[in-house]
Design a protein around this motif. Structure first.
Motif, mmCIF file in Angstrom:
data_model
loop_
_atom_site.group_PDB
_atom_site.id
_atom_site.type_symbol
_atom_site.label_atom_id
_atom_site.label_comp_id
_atom_site.label_asym_id
_atom_site.label_seq_id
_atom_site.Cartn_x
_atom_site.Cartn_y
_atom_site.Cartn_z
ATOM 1 N N SER A 112 0.818 -1.219 0.000
ATOM 2 C CA SER A 112 0.000 0.000 0.000
ATOM 3 C C SER A 112 0.851 1.268 0.000
ATOM 4 C CB SER A 112 -0.936 0.005 1.218
ATOM 5 O OG SER A 112 -0.211 0.311 2.389
ATOM 6 N N THR A 113 2.165 1.133 0.149
ATOM 7 C CA THR A 113 3.028 2.319 0.197
ATOM 8 C C THR A 113 3.971 2.312 -0.998
ATOM 9 O OG1 THR A 113 4.747 1.185 1.470
ATOM 10 C CG2 THR A 113 3.038 2.309 2.730
ATOM 11 N N SER A 114 4.205 3.468 -1.572
ATOM 12 C CA SER A 114 5.171 3.565 -2.674
ATOM 13 C C SER A 114 6.525 3.967 -2.095
ATOM 14 C CB SER A 114 4.717 4.621 -3.681
ATOM 15 O OG SER A 114 5.001 5.914 -3.177
ATOM 16 N N PRO A 115 7.599 3.740 -2.854
ATOM 17 C CA PRO A 115 8.922 4.174 -2.362
ATOM 18 C C PRO A 115 8.993 5.684 -2.125
ATOM 19 C CG PRO A 115 9.150 2.670 -4.231
ATOM 20 C CD PRO A 115 7.693 3.001 -4.121
ATOM 21 N N VAL A 116 8.222 6.456 -2.884
ATOM 22 C CA VAL A 116 8.259 7.913 -2.712
ATOM 23 C C VAL A 116 7.564 8.288 -1.407
ATOM 24 C CG1 VAL A 116 7.755 10.141 -3.780
ATOM 25 C CG2 VAL A 116 8.253 8.140 -5.217
ATOM 26 N N GLU A 117 6.388 7.716 -1.162
ATOM 27 C CA GLU A 117 5.704 7.945 0.114
ATOM 28 C C GLU A 117 6.579 7.522 1.287
ATOM 29 O OE1 GLU A 117 0.986 7.272 -0.906
ATOM 30 O OE2 GLU A 117 2.216 5.520 -0.498
ATOM 31 N N ALA A 118 7.316 6.444 1.096
ATOM 32 C CA ALA A 118 8.138 5.892 2.171
ATOM 33 C C ALA A 118 9.439 6.665 2.363
ATOM 34 C CB ALA A 118 8.447 4.420 1.893
ATOM 35 N N ALA A 119 9.594 7.779 1.641
ATOM 36 C CA ALA A 119 10.805 8.602 1.736
ATOM 37 C C ALA A 119 12.050 7.791 1.349
ATOM 38 C CB ALA A 119 10.963 9.212 3.136
ATOM 39 N N LEU A 120 11.870 6.941 0.325
ATOM 40 C CA LEU A 120 12.986 6.132 -0.185
ATOM 41 C C LEU A 120 13.388 6.582 -1.589
ATOM 42 C CD1 LEU A 120 11.680 2.642 1.014
ATOM 43 C CD2 LEU A 120 13.466 4.046 2.088
ATOM 44 N N ARG A 154 1.001 11.539 0.905
ATOM 45 C CA ARG A 154 1.393 11.316 2.303
ATOM 46 C C ARG A 154 2.850 10.877 2.304
ATOM 47 N NH1 ARG A 154 -0.428 5.235 3.893
ATOM 48 N NH2 ARG A 154 0.311 4.323 1.959
ATOM 49 N N VAL A 155 3.481 10.984 3.444
ATOM 50 C CA VAL A 155 4.907 10.683 3.473
ATOM 51 C C VAL A 155 5.300 10.114 4.843
ATOM 52 C CG1 VAL A 155 5.558 13.043 4.145
ATOM 53 C CG2 VAL A 155 7.191 11.634 2.899
ATOM 54 N N ARG A 156 6.298 9.240 4.815
ATOM 55 C CA ARG A 156 6.793 8.639 6.065
ATOM 56 C C ARG A 156 7.645 9.660 6.806
ATOM 57 N NH1 ARG A 156 11.615 5.765 7.495
ATOM 58 N NH2 ARG A 156 12.307 6.026 5.348
ATOM 59 N N VAL A 157 7.382 9.808 8.086
ATOM 60 C CA VAL A 157 8.120 10.766 8.915
ATOM 61 C C VAL A 157 8.462 10.118 10.262
ATOM 62 C CG1 VAL A 157 7.026 12.821 7.894
ATOM 63 C CG2 VAL A 157 5.982 11.707 9.895
ATOM 64 N N ALA A 185 8.773 6.935 17.172
ATOM 65 C CA ALA A 185 7.893 6.229 16.238
ATOM 66 C C ALA A 185 8.153 6.731 14.828
ATOM 67 C CB ALA A 185 6.422 6.455 16.618
ATOM 68 N N MET A 186 7.639 5.963 13.871
ATOM 69 C CA MET A 186 7.589 6.417 12.484
ATOM 70 C C MET A 186 6.168 6.190 12.009
ATOM 71 S SD MET A 186 11.101 5.222 10.606
ATOM 72 C CE MET A 186 10.704 3.495 10.433
ATOM 73 N N GLY A 187 5.749 6.971 11.033
ATOM 74 C CA GLY A 187 4.417 6.772 10.492
ATOM 75 C C GLY A 187 4.235 7.636 9.270
ATOM 76 N N TYR A 188 3.028 7.556 8.723
ATOM 77 C CA TYR A 188 2.707 8.346 7.541
ATOM 78 C C TYR A 188 1.766 9.475 7.927
ATOM 79 C CZ TYR A 188 4.889 4.876 4.568
ATOM 80 O OH TYR A 188 5.808 4.075 3.961
ATOM 81 N N VAL A 189 2.041 10.672 7.407
ATOM 82 C CA VAL A 189 1.124 11.800 7.586
ATOM 83 C C VAL A 189 0.896 12.447 6.219
ATOM 84 C CG1 VAL A 189 1.795 12.295 9.979
ATOM 85 C CG2 VAL A 189 2.991 13.455 8.103
ATOM 86 N N GLU A 190 -0.219 13.163 6.110
ATOM 87 C CA GLU A 190 -0.464 13.944 4.897
ATOM 88 C C GLU A 190 0.729 14.866 4.688
ATOM 89 O OE1 GLU A 190 -4.293 15.911 5.122
ATOM 90 O OE2 GLU A 190 -5.169 14.126 6.055
#
Lengths: 124, 411
Positions: free
Chosen positions: B290-298, B328-331, B371-376
């Motif tokens: 469900s996550t792309s490498p871009v969303e995952a900050a990779l 959204r992005v991993r932070v 923690a890590m997670g995804y936010v808008e």
């Protein structure tokens, strides 16, 4: 003063009509390094078997249940800054809270130290 | 490297009751698998299983294997030992395989059809982190790819994939290979990691060639006369090595390393807290389909040529997200209090959900919850104040730059 044990690995020690509650040596060892504990508010009424506190190790959060029905009259504030006390002395300085019991006879349903030891063997 | 330490699978609090050998322990280390305890298949053992037992390892099910979550010292002490000295990790449960073709110009495009990294320009003896992506730009797995340094092995790529996903990965790769390129599973090989500021000294005493290696390089060498592949890599944020050798020889290498005063065995529990502090993703938690490498900050792992050319599964979405920014992005998330926010914790702002925690726990080096997670995306700036809903109660937290603990890689 007698100490009784639950199958959920809490201990409860009655002194007069106030009982002190914590988690057992076995429980702290199984949980590993404890990093946070959420204690009940003073004055809160707890039901036997109801959620009373939360203990968090590095790995996971676990519920702590009230071994008997009563009102919270004290909590171990020193755990806030030093939750590792539970690992060091689970059945002493690492106590969680004190309850003024509604029905001290509820403790008769719980295990003695010997019975708890036998119970632990069944988990192995 | 790429994979999967154990982690905390707790979206709900768990009863204290079934303590030692099932929950919380068992489900607490379920990383990367949907329901490991429900799996009736007997647990697999790594070639170091006997060593773990002999050294007091507390064994738990993990990705189909019986693995040590910790040893007698406990997770915090083990974590700190890696940050201050050196730790030895058994990661033999991870999948090792070789992709083999006539030459690099044959094998590299075959892998590039499945991953967004530039493999063609990967130099001999160099290693790269990448992802297997699906047609929607989701992540099937993350992996390490190494091009052999040996000129006689031109056309050989060494892959290391996650334990829980390895069978699916192998099937996926094999199904997409052109004629002339083969996937050879290396189930006969073991893998260990030596991590920490004293890893160089400890490994160097048995393999002097390892000392000058740059970060993300690899050599074929000998460790006290035992044939092995060594790479300068790991998944803790510290300097260190990963050593791949025949399963029959790994115990000897491990015992030699443990005879070094700086080296201690480290379990999956500390592996998880180390990688979380280092801001590294755990497959099945921080990244999945469900996550792309871009969303995952990779995005850093997608080199310029591939960004421009595409040609990997899900390129359309990934290229669009690189150009326009992801939704959204991993932070990183730093709770302001002491309560850990576990995986699944809702992240809110002004009483509206803006994301979710995907990994969370206690960082021993940070000495607090992390923690890590995804936010808008609009809330992703470091220091943005957010609210975590922990057991129904609002807990203040801030978006934090990753990593939580600076990386200590050799450059």
């Amino acid at each position: 003063m007698t100490t009784r044990y639950t199958k959920d690995h809490e201990w409860i020690r009655l002194d007069g009509d106030v009982a002190t509650v914590g988690i057992t040596e076995h429980a702290q060892n199984a949980l590993g390094d404890i990093v946070y504990v959420e204690l009940p508010e003073i004055g809160r009424a707890l039901e036997k078997g109801g959620e009373a506190a939360v203990v968090e190790s590095v790995k996971a959060a676990s519920d702590v249940y009230a071994p008997a029905t009563g009102e919270v009259v004290a909590v171990n504030q020193s755990l806030d800054g030093a939750p590792g006390t539970i690992n060091e002395d689970a059945e002493g300085k690492g106590w969680f809270f004190r309850l003024k019991l509604n029905a001290p006879e509820q403790l008769n349903d719980l295990m003695s130290g010997e019975q708890y030891k036998e119970f632990l063997k069944t988990l192995e | 490297m790429t994979e999967a330490p154990d982690t905390v699978e707790t979206t709900d609090t768990q009863a204290l009751a079934p303590a030692p050998s099932h929950p919380p322990e068992a489900s607490a280390v379920a990383a990367g698998e949907a329901a490991p305890q429900a799996d009736p298949a007997p647990l697999l053992k790594t070639p170091l299983h006997g060593l773990h037992g002999a050294r007091g390892g507390r064994m738990v099910p993990f990705a189909g294997y019986e693995m040590p979550v910790q040893y007698a010292d406990g997770i915090i002490a083990e974590h700190n030992h890696v940050r201050n000295a050196a730790g030895l990790f058994d990661v033999s449960h991870m999948g090792q395989a070789f992709l083999v073709g006539a030459d690099h110009e044959t094998v590299a495009p075959a892998l590039e059809a499945l991953v967004p990294a530039d493999i063609l320009n990967l130099a001999p003896g160099r290693q790269r982190y990448t992802q297997l992506t699906d047609a929607n730009g989701g992540i099937l797995d993350d992996l390490m790819v190494t091009r052999s340094a040996d000129p006689d092995e031109d056309g050989v790529l060494f892959l290391v994939v996650n334990a829980a996903t390895k069978q699916a990965d192998y099937a996926h790769i094999a199904a997409h290979l052109p004629a002339g390129v083969r996937l050879l599973r290396a189930g006969h090989r073991a893998l260990i990691a030596v991590q920490g500021p004293m890893a160089r000294q400890a490994v160097g005493r048995h393999c002097p060639e390892a000392v000058p290696m740059p970060f993300m390089s690899a050599i074929t060498t000998r460790f006290d006369g035992i044939d092995c592949h060594i790479s300068r890599s790991g998944y803790t944020g510290e300097d260190g090595y990963e050593i791949s050798c025949k399963a029959t020889r790994v115990r000897a290498i491990a015992e030699r390393l443990l005879s070094e005063p700086s080296v201690k065995l480290i379990g999956l529990g500390a592996r998880d807290s180390l990688r979380l502090e280092a801001g590294l993703c755990l497959y099945g938690h921080d990244i999945d389909t469900s996550t792309s490498p871009v969303e995952a900050a990779l995005t850093w792992s997608i080199q310029k040529r591939r960004r421009a050319e595409g040609g990997f599964p899900g390129a359309e979405r990934i290229q669009r997200e690189i150009a326009e920014g992801p939704a959204r992005v991993r932070v990183g998330i730093k709770p302001e209090g002491r309560a850990p926010a576990r995986e699944g914790t809702e992240i809110t702002l002004d009483n509206k959900p803006i994301g979710k925690v995907t990994s969370g726990g206690f960082g021993p080096s940070v000495n607090g919850p992390i923690a890590m997670g995804y936010v808008e995306a609009r809330y992703a700036a470091p220091n943005t104040a957010v609210i975590l809903m922990v057991r129904g109660k609002p807990m203040p937290a801030r978006v934090a730059a990753l990593p939580f603990v600076p990386h200590n890689y050799v450059r």
